[in-house]
Design a protein around this motif. Structure first.
Motif, PDB file in Angstrom:
ATOM      1  N   UNK A  28      16.613  12.506 -49.104  1.00 39.29           N
ATOM      2  CA  UNK A  28      17.248  13.500 -48.250  1.00 39.29           C
ATOM      3  C   UNK A  28      16.212  14.188 -47.376  1.00 39.29           C
ATOM      4  N   UNK A  29      16.599  14.471 -46.183  1.00 35.81           N
ATOM      5  CA  UNK A  29      15.717  15.138 -45.233  1.00 35.81           C
ATOM      6  C   UNK A  29      15.798  16.637 -45.478  1.00 35.81           C
ATOM      7  N   UNK A  30      14.671  17.290 -45.491  1.00 32.55           N
ATOM      8  CA  UNK A  30      14.633  18.738 -45.626  1.00 32.55           C
ATOM      9  C   UNK A  30      14.191  19.312 -44.282  1.00 32.55           C
ATOM     10  N   UNK A  31      14.988  20.230 -43.745  1.00 41.99           N
ATOM     11  CA  UNK A  31      14.727  20.806 -42.428  1.00 41.99           C
ATOM     12  C   UNK A  31      14.154  22.208 -42.553  1.00 41.99           C
ATOM     13  N   UNK A  32      13.290  22.543 -41.635  1.00 43.95           N
ATOM     14  CA  UNK A  32      12.784  23.907 -41.555  1.00 43.95           C
ATOM     15  C   UNK A  32      13.909  24.785 -41.007  1.00 43.95           C
ATOM     16  N   UNK A  57      23.664  28.286 -48.684  1.00 45.24           N
ATOM     17  CA  UNK A  57      22.979  27.272 -49.485  1.00 45.24           C
ATOM     18  C   UNK A  57      21.639  26.894 -48.858  1.00 45.24           C
ATOM     19  N   UNK A  58      20.603  26.818 -49.670  1.00 44.25           N
ATOM     20  CA  UNK A  58      19.270  26.495 -49.176  1.00 44.25           C
ATOM     21  C   UNK A  58      18.384  26.089 -50.347  1.00 44.25           C
ATOM     22  N   UNK A  59      17.179  25.665 -50.036  1.00 43.83           N
ATOM     23  CA  UNK A  59      16.176  25.328 -51.042  1.00 43.83           C
ATOM     24  C   UNK A  59      14.944  26.165 -50.745  1.00 43.83           C
ATOM     25  N   UNK A  60      14.302  26.638 -51.791  1.00 44.65           N
ATOM     26  CA  UNK A  60      13.091  27.422 -51.604  1.00 44.65           C
ATOM     27  C   UNK A  60      11.986  26.792 -52.444  1.00 44.65           C
ATOM     28  N   UNK A  61      10.912  26.441 -51.757  1.00 38.57           N
ATOM     29  CA  UNK A  61       9.741  25.880 -52.410  1.00 38.57           C
ATOM     30  C   UNK A  61       8.621  26.895 -52.241  1.00 38.57           C
ATOM     31  N   UNK A  62       8.472  27.768 -53.218  1.00 40.51           N
ATOM     32  CA  UNK A  62       7.505  28.852 -53.086  1.00 40.51           C
ATOM     33  C   UNK A  62       7.978  29.784 -51.989  1.00 40.51           C
ATOM     34  N   UNK A  63       7.159  29.955 -50.967  1.00 41.88           N
ATOM     35  CA  UNK A  63       7.561  30.813 -49.856  1.00 41.88           C
ATOM     36  C   UNK A  63       8.246  30.038 -48.732  1.00 41.88           C
TER      37      UNK A  63
END
Length: 118
Positions: A28-32, A57-63
């Motif tokens: 899956x592509x993760x967009x900024x 809905x979103x994903x958080x990887x650290x900051x």
């Protein structure tokens, strides 16, 4: 008890990591936020605020904040508005009935006045 990955040498471990990275990239592509806002058709600030405060809905990887394509679809669906009929369409659906004017309403004892007999 140790995991099989703990017994890997440096080269084997790098190969495992590279394979995991490739699998993630293919999935899956993760967009900024900037890219996701452009894909959704909204402002970046609105999208960031929605992820931070309104539960988008979103994903958080650290900051780092990232949006998957599925997240973008869900955000668009959340904010989809059903079309509203125009005033003309509403007028066509209304029944055209003529109402009789009743004046000020039915006569009640408080409103009935008698004329004195002459």
């Amino acid at each position: 008890m140790t995991s099989p990955e703990a017994n890997c040498t440096g080269a084997d471990r790098k190969a495992i990591i590279e394979a995991a990275i490739q699998a993630l990239e293919q999935g899956e592509v993760m967009l900024t936020p900037r890219e996701a806002a452009r894909a959704i058709g909204c402002g970046e600030r609105w999208l960031r605020d929605g992820a931070n405060h309104r539960g988008f809905p979103h994903h958080r990887f650290g900051k780092f904040l990232r949006f998957s394509l599925q997240d973008c679809r869900e955000i668009r669906e959340i904010h989809r508005e059903m079309s509203r009929p125009s005033a003309l369409a509403k007028a066509r659906r209304r029944k055209t009935t003529t109402r009789k004017s009743t004046g000020s309403g039915p006569a009640t004892p408080a409103t009935v006045r008698f004329k004195p007999a002459a």
